[in-house]
Design an enzyme around this catalytic site. Structure first.
Site, mmCIF file in Angstrom:
data_model
loop_
_atom_site.group_PDB
_atom_site.id
_atom_site.type_symbol
_atom_site.label_atom_id
_atom_site.label_comp_id
_atom_site.label_asym_id
_atom_site.label_seq_id
_atom_site.Cartn_x
_atom_site.Cartn_y
_atom_site.Cartn_z
ATOM 1 N N GLU A 90 -21.944 63.739 90.833
ATOM 2 C CA GLU A 90 -22.275 65.042 92.128
ATOM 3 C C GLU A 90 -21.514 64.168 93.140
ATOM 4 O O GLU A 90 -21.350 65.280 93.663
ATOM 5 C CB GLU A 90 -23.450 64.508 91.996
ATOM 6 N N LYS A 94 -30.627 73.648 94.968
ATOM 7 C CA LYS A 94 -29.257 73.029 93.904
ATOM 8 C C LYS A 94 -29.391 73.968 93.306
ATOM 9 O O LYS A 94 -30.344 74.866 92.748
ATOM 10 C CB LYS A 94 -28.887 71.678 93.632
#
Length: 122
Positions: free
Chosen positions: A21, A98
């Site tokens: 990520e 997100k």
């Protein structure tokens, strides 16, 4: 009192606990809701008498550019900075989402929402 809202501020950021990520990043959306006394600005029609949403957007974009492991952490940073830089804010609510999170399922988004109220000393 009045409310100023900024909805769906989109950023490409690098938050998350996974190493991947931090390397590939992801799409995010941020919503802000500000409570402030808007009476003077409603009368004066002057930007200096209100909460400048350009300033709010700048805070969000800059804080979202700083990597965090947790959405809670970046959300709190946005809140603290807004309260520190813009005295007219009496209450702030921030949601950081997100989009398409890598959690092994068909999930549109994960979101963290936090709010803080400024307490004035009498």
């Amino acid at each position: 009192m009045g409310t100023i809202k900024l909805k769906n501020i989109r950023t490409y950021s690098y938050h998350g606990c996974l190493i991947e990520e931090g390397k590939i990043g992801s799409d995010y959306s941020v919503d802000l809701e500000i409570r402030a006394n808007l009476k003077q600005s409603a009368e004066s029609d002057n930007l200096k008498d209100t909460v400048d949403y350009v300033h709010l957007n700048k805070i969000v974009v800059e804080e979202m550019a700083i990597r965090s492991n947790l959405l809670e952490h970046v959300t709190k940073r946005i809140i603290v900075r807004a309260l520190n830089e813009i005295e007219a804010i009496s209450k702030i609510k921030v949601a950081v989402s997100k989009l398409n999170p890598p959690i092994g399922g068909d999930v549109e988004l994960v979101s963290v929402e936090m709010e803080e109220e400024r307490y004035y000393k009498l």
